[in-house]
Design an enzyme around this catalytic site. Structure first.
Site, PDB file in Angstrom:
ATOM      1  N   HIS A  93     -10.828   0.894  11.544  1.00  0.00           N
ATOM      2  CA  HIS A  93      -9.987  -0.258  11.887  1.00  0.00           C
ATOM      3  C   HIS A  93      -8.511   0.111  12.079  1.00  0.00           C
ATOM      4  O   HIS A  93      -7.684  -0.762  12.307  1.00  0.00           O
ATOM      5  CB  HIS A  93     -10.111  -1.315  10.766  1.00  0.00           C
ATOM      6  CG  HIS A  93      -9.678  -2.684  11.168  1.00  0.00           C
ATOM      7  ND1 HIS A  93      -8.647  -3.368  10.553  1.00  0.00           N
ATOM      8  CD2 HIS A  93     -10.128  -3.514  12.147  1.00  0.00           C
ATOM      9  CE1 HIS A  93      -8.487  -4.540  11.107  1.00  0.00           C
ATOM     10  NE2 HIS A  93      -9.375  -4.665  12.077  1.00  0.00           N
TER      11      HIS A  93
ATOM     12  N   LYS B 155      -5.016   1.437  13.800  1.00  0.00           N
ATOM     13  CA  LYS B 155      -4.389   1.407  15.126  1.00  0.00           C
ATOM     14  C   LYS B 155      -3.166   2.315  15.064  1.00  0.00           C
ATOM     15  O   LYS B 155      -2.113   1.919  14.535  1.00  0.00           O
ATOM     16  CB  LYS B 155      -3.958   0.001  15.515  1.00  0.00           C
ATOM     17  CG  LYS B 155      -5.099  -0.987  15.767  1.00  0.00           C
ATOM     18  CD  LYS B 155      -5.416  -1.792  14.568  1.00  0.00           C
ATOM     19  CE  LYS B 155      -6.477  -2.847  14.892  1.00  0.00           C
ATOM     20  NZ  LYS B 155      -6.999  -3.486  13.672  1.00  0.00           N
TER      21      LYS B 155
ATOM     22  N   ASP C 215       3.487  14.384  19.663  1.00  0.00           N
ATOM     23  CA  ASP C 215       4.272  15.590  19.373  1.00  0.00           C
ATOM     24  C   ASP C 215       4.681  15.697  17.902  1.00  0.00           C
ATOM     25  O   ASP C 215       5.746  16.261  17.592  1.00  0.00           O
ATOM     26  CB  ASP C 215       5.525  15.645  20.265  1.00  0.00           C
ATOM     27  CG  ASP C 215       5.184  15.908  21.720  1.00  0.00           C
ATOM     28  OD1 ASP C 215       4.050  16.361  21.982  1.00  0.00           O
ATOM     29  OD2 ASP C 215       6.030  15.647  22.594  1.00  0.00           O
TER      30      ASP C 215
ATOM     31  N   HIS D 263      -2.358 -12.458  14.959  1.00  0.00           N
ATOM     32  CA  HIS D 263      -3.121 -11.308  14.487  1.00  0.00           C
ATOM     33  C   HIS D 263      -2.263 -10.357  13.662  1.00  0.00           C
ATOM     34  O   HIS D 263      -2.752  -9.349  13.153  1.00  0.00           O
ATOM     35  CB  HIS D 263      -3.728 -10.580  15.692  1.00  0.00           C
ATOM     36  CG  HIS D 263      -4.782  -9.600  15.354  1.00  0.00           C
ATOM     37  ND1 HIS D 263      -4.667  -8.242  15.598  1.00  0.00           N
ATOM     38  CD2 HIS D 263      -6.007  -9.756  14.771  1.00  0.00           C
ATOM     39  CE1 HIS D 263      -5.748  -7.621  15.200  1.00  0.00           C
ATOM     40  NE2 HIS D 263      -6.587  -8.505  14.696  1.00  0.00           N
TER      41      HIS D 263
ATOM     42  N   LYS E 106      -0.334  -8.610  10.706  1.00  0.00           N
ATOM     43  CA  LYS E 106      -0.540  -8.471   9.272  1.00  0.00           C
ATOM     44  C   LYS E 106       0.764  -7.936   8.683  1.00  0.00           C
ATOM     45  O   LYS E 106       1.104  -6.762   8.876  1.00  0.00           O
ATOM     46  CB  LYS E 106      -1.686  -7.495   8.969  1.00  0.00           C
ATOM     47  CG  LYS E 106      -3.014  -7.826   9.702  1.00  0.00           C
ATOM     48  CD  LYS E 106      -3.184  -6.978  10.906  1.00  0.00           C
ATOM     49  CE  LYS E 106      -4.573  -6.917  11.491  1.00  0.00           C
ATOM     50  NZ  LYS E 106      -5.389  -8.058  11.600  1.00  0.00           N
TER      51      LYS E 106
ATOM     52  N   ASP F 255      11.220 -10.249  -1.062  1.00  0.00           N
ATOM     53  CA  ASP F 255      12.649 -10.339  -1.405  1.00  0.00           C
ATOM     54  C   ASP F 255      13.553  -9.781  -0.313  1.00  0.00           C
ATOM     55  O   ASP F 255      14.663  -9.309  -0.591  1.00  0.00           O
ATOM     56  CB  ASP F 255      12.919  -9.611  -2.726  1.00  0.00           C
ATOM     57  CG  ASP F 255      12.285 -10.318  -3.910  1.00  0.00           C
ATOM     58  OD1 ASP F 255      11.714 -11.400  -3.717  1.00  0.00           O
ATOM     59  OD2 ASP F 255      12.340  -9.778  -5.029  1.00  0.00           O
TER      60      ASP F 255
END
Length: 487
Positions: A224, A226, A231, A405, A407, A412
């Protein structure tokens, strides 16, 4: 003849109950959480044969013998490399804010990777900006490009990324592409994999799904992450799959997907490369040598815009419950504000308790979720948690500008978490996930502006009206809530 059928009958009955008893005992011995165990036991007792098959294929975190052996071998050598890296004083940052310190210490102790200093950091809030930026960086790549995505959906700007990647491979850049088999099923049915391989790209289908593998490995275990690495110096990570929202799930009726990605330059790319090399070796058996500890590409910047970033990884072969513990530590560190965005809100009991406790002790807790979700099961299950959260004083916002979508967590205004982790049991204890933790006030301000924009496009859930919703909705919510440990 009667005796034969009688014996056969009793043998079948005995085998039936012996199998149920054996699976029941296995569930109890695994010492999972009570809700998790009860959900599986209910399924097995109501639908015995289907329940047993489902548990054997999805009930346990099993990577498979070959991949498990590779994972154990990888981290023996990786731990040695990490210890050598710790001797480089220019790499790790020993100073953290009081908000971030518990989280950074936890991760240093459990996964061996501490906060990395000397990085440039930029938030990318639109898919167009992300895809165009990735294309530009690929076009300037000299040595290597590594990518891993859950979903690669052909069409639009995603094709521009594919073309740029193939052009890079043709000019001699070593390109590796790791895509989840289930998430990228549409991609693997097109001609793109063949075109890419012909161009010189190493394209690997991670965790292949097939009926023949159902008892060899857990089939719903997914890659899952991404991530884009270029380089050993430029890195991308966040919630966005390699898709152009204009060409992705247009018939789902939830609007365009809204994501958040981070583009970074500096030594954090080396830390993330450690995670990628592990994923690559687990899947292919081929080892990617880590960059030299004193290589120029991992020496940090020296200016006032430096950022300290911690990479947190989870999945089979990584420290167990790493992401779950990191989130709990983060939430309990909040003293003033806690803002969370997630498309799937199906938290563990421990996370739910931590969020409610934060609100009870005076922390301003806000959670932003999409009003319309692409998963019917998750949509109803998540609403089962609303009442308890609202009673604790948590403000819940339902985003109306598409399928949110992103997350993210902001504590603080100082500690920011951005990555692939949903607040559901699949992300917390199953999938290969990655999260970035940034201990920096300026990054916190940038994330706060993004979250404020989400809230401006959302509707606040009224606690009184919610308590007066129809009883049939409450029944459906509780029904799906019972299966929340399996979602």
């Amino acid at each position: 003849m009667i005796t034969f059928y009688t014996i056969t009958n009793w043998l079948l009955i005995f085998s039936y109950w012996f199998l149920i008893a054996g699976v029941t005992l296995r569930i109890l011995i695994k010492r999972r959480s009570v809700p998790f165990a009860m959900a599986w036991l209910l399924i097995i007792y109501i639908l015995p044969l289907l329940g047993i098959i489902a548990y054997l294929s999805m009930g346990e975190l099993y990577l498979g013998k070959i991949r498990t052996k590779r994972a154990r071998t990888i981290w023996l050598s990786t731990s040695i490399w990490l210890k050598n890296l710790q001797s480089n004083k220019n790499f790790y940052d020993k100073q953290n804010s009081h908000i971030a310190k518990p989280l950074f210490q936890l991760c240093k102790k459990r996964q061996g990777i501490a906060g990395v200093k000397g990085n440039q950091f930029e938030l990318l809030t639109t898919s167009d900006a992300t895809l165009r930026s990735v294309v530009q960086d690929i076009q300037l790549a000299h040595n290597n490009i590594e990518m891993v995505f859950y979903i690669w959906q052909p069409g639009g700007l995603a094709d521009d990324v594919a073309e740029a990647l193939m052009a890079a491979a043709r000019r001699g850049v070593h390109c590796r592409l790791l895509l989840d088999s289930a998430g990228s099923v549409a991609f693997f049915r097109t001609t793109w994999p063949t075109l890419m391989r012909n161009a010189g790209i190493d394209v690997v289908e991670a965790l292949p799904v097939s009926f023949l593998r159902i008892f060899l490995r857990r089939m719903d275990l997914r890659q899952h992450r991404k991530v884009v690495l270029i380089d050993n110096y430029i890195a991308y990570a966040g919630s966005m799959n390699l898709v152009d929202p204009l060409f992705f799930k247009q018939k789902a009726g939830v609007g365009q997907w809204v994501d958040l990605m981070a583009r970074m330059e500096g030594p954090i790319a080396t830390a993330m490369g450690i995670i990628y090399s592990g994923d690559w070796e687990i899947e292919t058996g081929k080892h990617i040598p880590p960059p030299p500890v004193l290589h120029n590409t991992i020496l940090p910047y020296k200016n006032k815009n430096d950022h300290t970033i911690l990479v947190i990884a989870s999945g089979p072969g990584f420290p167990e419950e790493m992401i779950h513990q990191a989130l709990l530590t983060t939430i309990y560190s909040a003293q003033k504000t806690l803002i969370m965005t997630t498309p799937y809100l199906v938290p563990s009991d421990h996370l739910l308790h931590a969020i409610c406790t934060a609100s009870y002790r005076g922390v301003d807790v806000r959670i932003v979720v999409p009003r319309h979700n692409d998963s019917l099961l998750v949509r109803w299950a998540s609403r089962a948690f609303f009442s308890e959260l609202l009673e604790a004083g948590v403000k819940i916002y339902q985003f109306e500008g598409g399928l949110l979508h992103s997350k993210s967590i902001l504590v603080d205004g100082q500690l920011s978490l951005i990555g692939t982790v949903n607040l559901d049991m699949r992300s917390l204890s199953l999938n290969f996930e990655i999260t970035l933790a940034i201990d920096d006030n300026s990054c916190g301000k940038d994330l706060a502006r993004v979250q404020d924009d989400y809230i401006s496009q959302s509707r606040l859930v009224n606690a009184l009206l919610w308590s007066q919703r129809a009883y049939w909705k409450r029944i459906v919510e509780r029904l799906f809530y019972f299966f929340s440990p399996l979602l």
